[in-house]
Every structure is written in C-alpha cells, then in structure tokens.
Design a protein around this motif. Structure first.
Motif, PDB file in Angstrom:
ATOM      1  N   TRP A   8       0.492  -2.168 -23.330  1.00 55.38           N
ATOM      2  CA  TRP A   8      -0.597  -1.776 -22.437  1.00 55.38           C
ATOM      3  C   TRP A   8      -1.917  -1.857 -23.194  1.00 55.38           C
ATOM      4  CZ3 TRP A   8      -0.143  -0.848 -17.307  1.00 55.38           C
ATOM      5  CH2 TRP A   8       1.155  -0.634 -16.800  1.00 55.38           C
ATOM      6  N   TYR A  38      -3.696 -11.460 -27.582  1.00 56.51           N
ATOM      7  CA  TYR A  38      -3.808 -11.427 -26.128  1.00 56.51           C
ATOM      8  C   TYR A  38      -5.095 -10.715 -25.737  1.00 56.51           C
ATOM      9  CZ  TYR A  38       0.874 -13.117 -24.900  1.00 56.51           C
ATOM     10  OH  TYR A  38       1.992 -13.898 -24.707  1.00 56.51           O
ATOM     11  N   THR A  39      -5.629 -11.091 -24.594  1.00 56.98           N
ATOM     12  CA  THR A  39      -6.841 -10.466 -24.065  1.00 56.98           C
ATOM     13  C   THR A  39      -6.613 -10.051 -22.615  1.00 56.98           C
ATOM     14  OG1 THR A  39      -8.272 -11.794 -25.499  1.00 56.98           O
ATOM     15  CG2 THR A  39      -9.292 -10.788 -23.582  1.00 56.98           C
ATOM     16  N   ARG A  40      -7.054  -8.850 -22.293  1.00 56.34           N
ATOM     17  CA  ARG A  40      -6.939  -8.349 -20.927  1.00 56.34           C
ATOM     18  C   ARG A  40      -8.220  -7.626 -20.530  1.00 56.34           C
ATOM     19  NH1 ARG A  40      -3.602 -11.407 -20.970  1.00 56.34           N
ATOM     20  NH2 ARG A  40      -1.427 -11.358 -20.253  1.00 56.34           N
ATOM     21  N   THR A  41      -8.570  -7.681 -19.248  1.00 61.51           N
ATOM     22  CA  THR A  41      -9.738  -6.969 -18.729  1.00 61.51           C
ATOM     23  C   THR A  41      -9.281  -5.651 -18.125  1.00 61.51           C
ATOM     24  OG1 THR A  41     -10.950  -9.011 -18.238  1.00 61.51           O
ATOM     25  CG2 THR A  41     -11.639  -7.033 -17.071  1.00 61.51           C
ATOM     26  N   LYS A  92      -4.240  -1.913 -18.675  1.00 61.76           N
ATOM     27  CA  LYS A  92      -3.694  -3.133 -18.077  1.00 61.76           C
ATOM     28  C   LYS A  92      -2.505  -3.598 -18.908  1.00 61.76           C
ATOM     29  CE  LYS A  92      -3.958  -7.002 -15.538  1.00 61.76           C
ATOM     30  NZ  LYS A  92      -3.871  -7.060 -14.062  1.00 61.76           N
ATOM     31  N   SER A 105      -9.072  -7.126 -26.566  1.00 60.44           N
ATOM     32  CA  SER A 105      -8.196  -8.078 -27.248  1.00 60.44           C
ATOM     33  C   SER A 105      -7.434  -7.379 -28.364  1.00 60.44           C
ATOM     34  CB  SER A 105      -8.997  -9.238 -27.838  1.00 60.44           C
ATOM     35  OG  SER A 105      -9.641  -9.983 -26.829  1.00 60.44           O
ATOM     36  N   THR A 148     -13.514  -6.302 -21.673  1.00 60.61           N
ATOM     37  CA  THR A 148     -12.418  -7.142 -22.144  1.00 60.61           C
ATOM     38  C   THR A 148     -11.871  -6.584 -23.453  1.00 60.61           C
ATOM     39  OG1 THR A 148     -13.374  -9.118 -21.121  1.00 60.61           O
ATOM     40  CG2 THR A 148     -11.770  -9.464 -22.875  1.00 60.61           C
ATOM     41  N   LEU A 184       0.860  -6.247 -19.781  1.00 62.78           N
ATOM     42  CA  LEU A 184       1.220  -7.662 -19.693  1.00 62.78           C
ATOM     43  C   LEU A 184       2.108  -7.869 -18.465  1.00 62.78           C
ATOM     44  CD1 LEU A 184       2.041  -8.536 -23.414  1.00 62.78           C
ATOM     45  CD2 LEU A 184      -0.064  -9.010 -22.162  1.00 62.78           C
ATOM     46  N   GLU A 185       2.075  -9.061 -17.924  1.00 61.84           N
ATOM     47  CA  GLU A 185       2.850  -9.354 -16.719  1.00 61.84           C
ATOM     48  C   GLU A 185       4.360  -9.210 -16.968  1.00 61.84           C
ATOM     49  OE1 GLU A 185       0.444 -11.139 -17.958  1.00 61.84           O
ATOM     50  OE2 GLU A 185      -1.122 -10.900 -16.428  1.00 61.84           O
TER      51      GLU A 185
END
Length: 198
Positions: free
Chosen positions: A136, A70-73, A57, A126, A124, A59-60
């Motif tokens: 990524w 930062y944390t992303r699923t 995943k 981080s 998740t 970042l936007e």
C-alpha cells in the motif's frame, strides 16, 4: 523496505522563557525567581496522533518480488491546520511561534512553528519494492494539540497567569509504501496503514 520521509519543518529558536517551569509558590521577600516581564508557557494537557492525509493506494495485484520502483497517486483525504487561540486573558507577549515551539518541545515528534494548513492536492508517491507481497502506498503526518496557560513574571518575585487557550499543529509529510505483514514501528504512519488496509 525503503521509506522516504520529507524534510522536517524548519525549527524556530525556542525562547528560553517559554519553557521555564512555573513555580508553585512565590519567592521570599527580595528573592528573584524569574526575569521581570518575561513570559512562560505551561501545558495542562497535550495529545498527538498519526493521520493519513491521503487515501492509501494498493497495487492491483500482489507483487511477485524482485527490485523495482513503483509509483502511485494517492488522493487527498484530510486537511490539517496549525494554529493557536486565546480562550481568555491577554495575549500580549505570546505568539504563534512561541506557543507552537513550546508544544513541539512537549510532545513526541517534530512539528511546524507557524500557522498554516496541509495541501489539499493529490500527490504522487514512489517507492522501491523488493519482496513479494501486498503493498500500500500512503502519505500522512503527525498531528499534535494541547491546552496551554501563559504566565508573566511580575517584578521577578512571582508568576501571574495572564492567558490560556488551545493550540494544534502538524509535522512533516511522511510517504512511501508498506508491505502487509512486514515489521514496522507501532508509532509509524506505515503501522497505521497496515492496521486499516491489510
């Protein structure tokens, strides 16, 4: 760049006989070359690879820099299994722990020594970002497989082929974030992510 690596799968004590080299010839009369009744595992072929078990995943938008967590699923993508099979012969004296421990010792990396499979859940991830760039977030594991032959020591004078089959296993979860363009090991999960997504 900080990366978190999950604790390696618990090691299983290697059975000494599992790693004994199988001799090409039998011993001379009265000469012992192995312990009577012991077992040995030999690998005909092995392979190992890096696998993304969850879809990375990003970042936007490109990160502008500075120290921030930062944390992303990341969603589940592939399930890996750890198991063994006997294609032919008698499996007595061989076990999943012995076969997979021997495979672990044969190939690069550290792998589980028990039957099982990886999680099918999203997780998740981080990581602390520090430099400007495109990032990524990812999760993956090492995977190993091979074709084995099992031998039994007969009266201590020769090795007799008893069984053969296949085995596969996987390593500890590796997760974190990688920045496109940063230097990482070519053997790492991060390198695999960069090649596919950057």
């Amino acid at each position: 760049m900080n990366k978190r690596i999950a604790a390696a799968a618990a090691g299983t004590t290697l059975v000494a006989s599992a790693l004994v080299a199988v001799p090409a010839t039998t011993a001379s009369a009265g000469q012992l070359i192995c312990d009577p009744g012991s077992r040995s595992v030999s690998w005909v072929s092995t392979s190992h690879s890096r696998v993304l078990t969850h879809e990375p995943k990003g970042l936007e938008k490109e990160y502008t820099g500075g120290k921030k967590t930062y944390t992303r699923t990341v969603t589940h993508e592939k399930t890996l299994t750890s198991t063994w099979s006997v294609t032919a012969g008698a499996s007595a004296g061989f076990s999943v722990a012995k076969i997979l421990a021997s495979l672990d010792a044969k190939v690069e990396g550290s792998y589980t020594h028990a039957k099982g499979h990886t999680t099918t859940k999203s997780i998740t991830v981080s990581d602390q970002l520090t430099k400007k760039g495109r990032y990524w977030f990812y999760a993956g594991r090492l995977q190993a497989s091979g074709y084995w032959q099992g031998y039994r020591c007969d009266r201590g004078t020769k090795w007799i082929k008893q069984a053969h089959g296949t085995a596969k296993t996987y390593g500890a979860l590796v997760e974190g974030a990688t920045r496109c363009g940063e230097k990482v090991s070519s053997k790492s999960i991060a390198s695999l992510v960069q090649k596919k997504y950057c």
